[in-house]
Write a protein that holds these residues in place. Structure first.
Motif, PDB file in Angstrom:
ATOM      1  N   HIS A  19      24.922   2.968 -25.917  1.00 14.80           N
ATOM      2  CA  HIS A  19      24.209   3.751 -26.946  1.00 14.80           C
ATOM      3  C   HIS A  19      25.072   3.837 -28.210  1.00 14.80           C
ATOM      4  O   HIS A  19      26.023   4.616 -28.276  1.00 14.80           O
ATOM      5  CB  HIS A  19      23.909   5.167 -26.426  1.00 14.80           C
ATOM      6  CG  HIS A  19      23.016   5.942 -27.339  1.00 14.80           C
ATOM      7  ND1 HIS A  19      21.865   6.559 -26.898  1.00 14.80           N
ATOM      8  CD2 HIS A  19      23.088   6.206 -28.663  1.00 14.80           C
ATOM      9  CE1 HIS A  19      21.278   7.170 -27.905  1.00 14.80           C
ATOM     10  NE2 HIS A  19      22.011   6.969 -28.993  1.00 14.80           N
ATOM     11  N   HIS A  21      25.121   3.622 -32.713  1.00 17.82           N
ATOM     12  CA  HIS A  21      24.507   3.524 -34.050  1.00 17.82           C
ATOM     13  C   HIS A  21      25.483   2.769 -34.949  1.00 17.82           C
ATOM     14  O   HIS A  21      26.588   3.244 -35.192  1.00 17.82           O
ATOM     15  CB  HIS A  21      24.254   4.917 -34.635  1.00 17.82           C
ATOM     16  CG  HIS A  21      23.297   5.725 -33.821  1.00 17.82           C
ATOM     17  ND1 HIS A  21      21.940   5.714 -34.039  1.00 17.82           N
ATOM     18  CD2 HIS A  21      23.509   6.549 -32.768  1.00 17.82           C
ATOM     19  CE1 HIS A  21      21.352   6.513 -33.153  1.00 17.82           C
ATOM     20  NE2 HIS A  21      22.273   7.026 -32.368  1.00 17.82           N
ATOM     21  N   MET A  45      21.102   1.066 -31.517  1.00 19.09           N
ATOM     22  CA  MET A  45      19.968   1.939 -31.824  1.00 19.09           C
ATOM     23  C   MET A  45      19.219   1.424 -33.062  1.00 19.09           C
ATOM     24  O   MET A  45      19.843   0.916 -34.011  1.00 19.09           O
ATOM     25  CB  MET A  45      20.454   3.367 -32.060  1.00 19.09           C
ATOM     26  CG  MET A  45      20.888   4.027 -30.771  1.00 19.09           C
ATOM     27  SD  MET A  45      19.479   4.201 -29.655  1.00 19.09           S
ATOM     28  CE  MET A  45      20.178   3.592 -28.133  1.00 19.09           C
ATOM     29  N   LYS A 105      13.272   2.283 -27.766  1.00 16.08           N
ATOM     30  CA  LYS A 105      13.770   3.651 -27.917  1.00 16.08           C
ATOM     31  C   LYS A 105      12.658   4.594 -28.325  1.00 16.08           C
ATOM     32  O   LYS A 105      11.931   4.339 -29.291  1.00 16.08           O
ATOM     33  CB  LYS A 105      14.885   3.652 -28.972  1.00 16.08           C
ATOM     34  CG  LYS A 105      15.463   5.019 -29.309  1.00 16.08           C
ATOM     35  CD  LYS A 105      16.370   5.560 -28.216  1.00 16.08           C
ATOM     36  CE  LYS A 105      16.772   7.006 -28.449  1.00 16.08           C
ATOM     37  NZ  LYS A 105      18.063   7.183 -29.046  1.00 16.08           N
ATOM     38  N   TYR A 107      12.020   7.990 -29.907  1.00 16.52           N
ATOM     39  CA  TYR A 107      12.436   9.180 -30.653  1.00 16.52           C
ATOM     40  C   TYR A 107      11.217  10.062 -30.836  1.00 16.52           C
ATOM     41  O   TYR A 107      10.249   9.644 -31.487  1.00 16.52           O
ATOM     42  CB  TYR A 107      12.937   8.818 -32.059  1.00 16.52           C
ATOM     43  CG  TYR A 107      14.300   8.207 -32.115  1.00 16.52           C
ATOM     44  CD1 TYR A 107      15.442   8.971 -31.898  1.00 16.52           C
ATOM     45  CD2 TYR A 107      14.467   6.854 -32.410  1.00 16.52           C
ATOM     46  CE1 TYR A 107      16.710   8.406 -31.953  1.00 16.52           C
ATOM     47  CE2 TYR A 107      15.732   6.282 -32.467  1.00 16.52           C
ATOM     48  CZ  TYR A 107      16.841   7.070 -32.239  1.00 16.52           C
ATOM     49  OH  TYR A 107      18.085   6.510 -32.300  1.00 16.52           O
ATOM     50  N   HIS A 180      22.134  10.325 -23.785  1.00 17.95           N
ATOM     51  CA  HIS A 180      23.066  11.411 -24.170  1.00 17.95           C
ATOM     52  C   HIS A 180      22.689  12.778 -23.598  1.00 17.95           C
ATOM     53  O   HIS A 180      22.435  13.712 -24.341  1.00 17.95           O
ATOM     54  CB  HIS A 180      23.237  11.470 -25.695  1.00 17.95           C
ATOM     55  CG  HIS A 180      21.991  11.351 -26.517  1.00 17.95           C
ATOM     56  ND1 HIS A 180      20.880  12.120 -26.311  1.00 17.95           N
ATOM     57  CD2 HIS A 180      21.699  10.538 -27.571  1.00 17.95           C
ATOM     58  CE1 HIS A 180      19.950  11.794 -27.180  1.00 17.95           C
ATOM     59  NE2 HIS A 180      20.421  10.827 -27.957  1.00 17.95           N
ATOM     60  N   ASP A 253      26.966   7.162 -28.206  1.00 18.54           N
ATOM     61  CA  ASP A 253      26.158   7.710 -29.307  1.00 18.54           C
ATOM     62  C   ASP A 253      27.006   7.846 -30.571  1.00 18.54           C
ATOM     63  O   ASP A 253      26.779   8.744 -31.381  1.00 18.54           O
ATOM     64  CB  ASP A 253      25.527   9.057 -28.932  1.00 18.54           C
ATOM     65  CG  ASP A 253      24.390   9.448 -29.867  1.00 18.54           C
ATOM     66  OD1 ASP A 253      23.877   8.574 -30.586  1.00 18.54           O
ATOM     67  OD2 ASP A 253      24.015  10.631 -29.879  1.00 18.54           O
TER      68      ASP A 253
HETATM   69 ZN    ZN Z   1      21.866   8.142 -30.687  1.00 15.60          ZN
END
Ligand code: ZN
Ligand code: DOR
Length: 357
Positions: A19, A21, A45, A105, A107, A180, A253
């Motif tokens: 995970h 970014h 991500m 993913k 969100y 996470h 993350d």
């Molecule tokens: Zn994230």
């Protein structure tokens, strides 16, 4: 398999970060090497300011990442699709079949950074989720409800009840990574489910609780989403990560934001943990007297869940103290790394990369 382990050194299969970014443009160029230096692969991500919703966009983004990680030619970015209410299931299925998308993913709309194009109601994407279940495409979930009446510290637990449980009832074969996780509720939930449900755990949620963020002055660099919870939740996460259960694996993350965007009257959520991720995770396993479980969490459980081979290379961490820089990058791109200016007790030294195939 632990290949060599002594008190002052540990050698394990090269880990992956499930995970990450990496952003785009100049920020991508600045941060990508930190992940590529420590990890074999990373799940990337898709929440760019224009989200990655098509295979074409993912291929172009992957090329930019590969360009930014040229110093680490063995690094492999694994791309994800950003689910939206209106996404065509075929775009995802074809992109997955072509080897472009590793996962998709979810969100919830407006849950976090660049999530305004996210899913407004999970029911709207049931056709996509059904296609994912049929094709074995993993669903990666940001598991927080967004209703304003739900307290921010309860959003993950409420998500399990309101969204995750009904979803899994409808789609019992869907492969889901609860990303996470921050609560005992989520750790217990994942542990109670069948093998197609797993979770990533960040290093910061293993190391900090909400007091660390809020007591003695607000620490904007420890603000992330889902927000750190009470100590009993941190303890439950440490137990889950070090338990030896194959359901939990490493996902940092890591989420860089420029200092000015963090130290602001409306600061961004995200902790930039990539530079010393492995050192900090290992510190947790050492403190929990579970060094023998570190390789499974960092290097084996993730590939097993995703159905990928483990990395062939190995890495070594040594018990050598090192200081984390105060700042990484300059001017508009300056970032305060996780544990800035603190001393760590472990050190990762990458082997020189081989040029042979
Ligand atoms: Zn994230
Ligand atoms: O803290 C976070 N930062 N949580 C997320 O879910 C998104 C991430 C980001 O992209 O900045």
């Amino acid at each position: 398999m632990i290949n060599s382990m002594a008190l002052n050194s540990i050698t394990i299969t090269k880990p992956d970060d499930w995970h990450v970014h990496l952003r785009d443009g100049e920020m991508l160029k600045q941060v990508a090497g930190y992940t590529a230096r420590q990890f074999g692969r990373a799940i990337i991500m898709p929440n760019l300011s224009t989200p990655v919703t098509t295979a074409k966009m993912a291929i172009a983004y992957r090329d930019r990442i590969l360009h930014a990680t040229q110093d680490y030619p063995e690094f492999e970015p694994l791309m994800t699709a950003y689910l939206t209410d209106g996404m065509d299931p075929q775009e995802l299925v074809k992109g997955h079949a072509a080897g472009v998308f590793t996962a998709a993913k979810l969100y919830p709309a407006n849950a976090t950074t660049n999530s305004s194009f996210g899913v407004s109601n999970v029911n709207k994407i049931y056709p996509i989720l059904e296609a994912m279940q049929n094709q074995g495409i993993p669903l990666l979930v940001h598991g927080e409800v967004t209703s304003p009446e739900i307290d921010i510290f309860d959003r993950e637990a409420v998500f399990i009840e309101q969204i995750m449980q009904p979803l899994l009832k409808e789609m019992p074969e869907l492969n889901v990574v609860f990303e996470h996780i921050t609560t005992k509720d989520a750790a217990d939930f994942v542990e109670s489910q069948s093998d197609n449900i797993a979770a990533t755990i960040t290093v910061h949620h293993l190391q900090i609780n909400r007091n660390d963020m809020l007591v003695g002055g607000i620490k904007p660099h420890l603000y992330c989403l889902p927000v750190a919870k009470r100590e009993r939740h941190r303890q439950a996460l440490r137990k889950a990560a070090t338990s030896g259960s194959g359901k939990f694996f490493l996902g940092t993350d890591t989420a860089p934001h420029a200092v000015g965007d963090k130290e602001s009257s409306c600061g961004c959520a995200g902790i930039f943990s990539a530079p010393h991720a492995l050192e900090n995770y290992l510190q947790v396993f050492e403190e929990e007297q579970a060094m023998d479980q570190f390789e499974a969490f960092a290097s084996l459980n993730g590939p097993a869940f995703y159905g990928l081979p483990i990395n062939l290379q190995q890495i070594t961490l040594k018990k050598i103290s090192q200081k984390v820089p105060k700042m990484i990058g300059q001017k508009a791109l300056a970032i305060s790394p996780y544990k800035a200016d603190e001393t760590l007790s472990w050190c990762f030294e990458p082997e020189p990369q081989s040029n042979e195939e």
